[in-house]
Design a protein around this motif. Structure first.
Motif, PDB file in Angstrom:
ATOM      1  N   GLY A 197     -30.559  -7.237  22.564  1.00  0.00           N
ATOM      2  CA  GLY A 197     -31.566  -8.114  21.970  1.00  0.00           C
ATOM      3  C   GLY A 197     -31.468  -8.179  20.461  1.00  0.00           C
ATOM      4  N   ALA A 198     -31.173  -7.053  19.841  1.00  0.00           N
ATOM      5  CA  ALA A 198     -31.099  -6.984  18.374  1.00  0.00           C
ATOM      6  C   ALA A 198     -29.746  -7.437  17.842  1.00  0.00           C
ATOM      7  CB  ALA A 198     -31.381  -5.559  17.905  1.00  0.00           C
ATOM      8  N   ASN A 199     -28.758  -7.626  18.733  1.00  0.00           N
ATOM      9  CA  ASN A 199     -27.392  -7.979  18.317  1.00  0.00           C
ATOM     10  C   ASN A 199     -26.849  -6.955  17.333  1.00  0.00           C
ATOM     11  OD1 ASN A 199     -27.006 -10.511  19.794  1.00  0.00           O
ATOM     12  ND2 ASN A 199     -28.706 -11.204  18.527  1.00  0.00           N
ATOM     13  N   ALA A 200     -27.084  -5.679  17.650  1.00  0.00           N
ATOM     14  CA  ALA A 200     -26.708  -4.614  16.729  1.00  0.00           C
ATOM     15  C   ALA A 200     -26.203  -3.393  17.482  1.00  0.00           C
ATOM     16  CB  ALA A 200     -27.907  -4.222  15.870  1.00  0.00           C
ATOM     17  N   LEU A 201     -25.421  -2.577  16.766  1.00  0.00           N
ATOM     18  CA  LEU A 201     -25.015  -1.268  17.245  1.00  0.00           C
ATOM     19  C   LEU A 201     -25.839  -0.256  16.460  1.00  0.00           C
ATOM     20  CD1 LEU A 201     -22.993   0.143  19.162  1.00  0.00           C
ATOM     21  CD2 LEU A 201     -21.485   0.410  17.171  1.00  0.00           C
ATOM     22  N   LEU A 202     -26.613   0.544  17.169  1.00  0.00           N
ATOM     23  CA  LEU A 202     -27.530   1.492  16.539  1.00  0.00           C
ATOM     24  C   LEU A 202     -27.073   2.911  16.821  1.00  0.00           C
ATOM     25  CD1 LEU A 202     -30.840  -0.173  17.786  1.00  0.00           C
ATOM     26  CD2 LEU A 202     -29.618  -0.628  15.645  1.00  0.00           C
ATOM     27  N   GLN A 203     -27.480   3.829  15.948  1.00  0.00           N
ATOM     28  CA  GLN A 203     -27.270   5.243  16.253  1.00  0.00           C
ATOM     29  C   GLN A 203     -28.598   5.970  16.178  1.00  0.00           C
ATOM     30  OE1 GLN A 203     -24.519   7.147  13.603  1.00  0.00           O
ATOM     31  NE2 GLN A 203     -25.870   7.078  11.846  1.00  0.00           N
ATOM     32  N   ILE A 204     -28.732   6.949  17.030  1.00  0.00           N
ATOM     33  CA  ILE A 204     -29.934   7.786  17.057  1.00  0.00           C
ATOM     34  C   ILE A 204     -29.475   9.205  16.776  1.00  0.00           C
ATOM     35  CG2 ILE A 204     -31.919   8.539  18.403  1.00  0.00           C
ATOM     36  CD1 ILE A 204     -31.430   6.046  20.185  1.00  0.00           C
ATOM     37  N   SER A 205     -29.945   9.764  15.672  1.00  0.00           N
ATOM     38  CA  SER A 205     -29.529  11.105  15.279  1.00  0.00           C
ATOM     39  C   SER A 205     -30.224  12.146  16.149  1.00  0.00           C
ATOM     40  CB  SER A 205     -29.858  11.347  13.803  1.00  0.00           C
ATOM     41  OG  SER A 205     -31.265  11.422  13.645  1.00  0.00           O
ATOM     42  N   LEU A 206     -29.807  13.401  15.990  1.00  0.00           N
ATOM     43  CA  LEU A 206     -30.416  14.477  16.770  1.00  0.00           C
ATOM     44  C   LEU A 206     -31.892  14.663  16.461  1.00  0.00           C
ATOM     45  CD1 LEU A 206     -27.519  17.112  16.686  1.00  0.00           C
ATOM     46  CD2 LEU A 206     -28.113  15.508  18.511  1.00  0.00           C
TER      47      LEU A 206
END
Length: 195
Positions: free
Chosen positions: A31-40
């Motif tokens: 939906g966001a047209n993005a690659l996201l990262q979620i940290s620890l």
């Protein structure tokens, strides 16, 4: 999405593809047209934004990234479903550096990519949810495809008889495991395919 809206369009989030690593999770947000990262520590940040592109004279089509895998080179590879009108042959695969950056197209000519995997010898596998298009006049179809990409970039169709497949993984035995009939309640199945 509401706080940053990476692609600057409608507020929309659909975290579809997930890659869990030892130091973070990486998410292809369709939906966001993005690659996201979620940290620890659960901090979310943007690694890349996938651009819309023109379709015809006045329309644009969103990327709709659905899958992310990590290559042997450490880079992330992201497949796109594409947005409306879901043109046959318009889906692409992007490479994104592990620290983020501008996505680079590395393979094209696909239709509605839903998942990808890498094999033990560096070959890539691309799963198309609907290879003949989702919207008429060609669609709505149900035929999915599995395509192998050699390390040199050659594309070979492994199966063109899948029905709305949804996911793929490579097993420890080297075989491919594909979820098939993913939109058919009560009829879904897992197929073992030896490439």
């Amino acid at each position: 999405e509401a706080a940053t809206n990476p692609d600057g369009t409608t507020i929309d989030s659909n975290p579809y593809g997930l890659l869990v690593l030892s130091d973070r999770a990486v998410v292809a947000d369709a939906g966001a047209n993005a690659l996201l990262q979620i940290s620890l520590n659960a901090t979310v940040s943007t690694l890349a934004v996938f651009p819309a592109r023109p379709v015809g004279i006045t329309a644009t089509m969103q990327a709709v990234p659905t899958t992310v895998v990590r290559g042997a080179d450490g880079n992330f590879y992201v497949g796109e479903l594409t947005g409306v009108p879901f043109p046959v042959g318009a889906a692409r695969i992007y490479r994104v550096p592990p620290a983020g950056g501008t996505p680079v197209v590395v393979a094209s000519g696909f239709t509605t990519i839903i998942d990808m995997a890498f094999g033990p010898s560096g070959e890539g596998y691309v799963l198309e949810h609907d290879s003949d298009g989702i919207i008429p006049p060609l669609g709505p179809g149900v035929t999915g495809r599995l395509i192998r990409i050699s390390p040199t970039g050659t594309q070979t169709v492994i199966s063109s008889s899948l029905v709305k497949p949804g996911g793929i993984t490579v097993g420890p035995d080297g075989a491919l495991y594909v979820t098939n009939r993913s939109t058919s309640a009560g009829a879904g199945e897992v197929l073992r395919i030896v490439p």
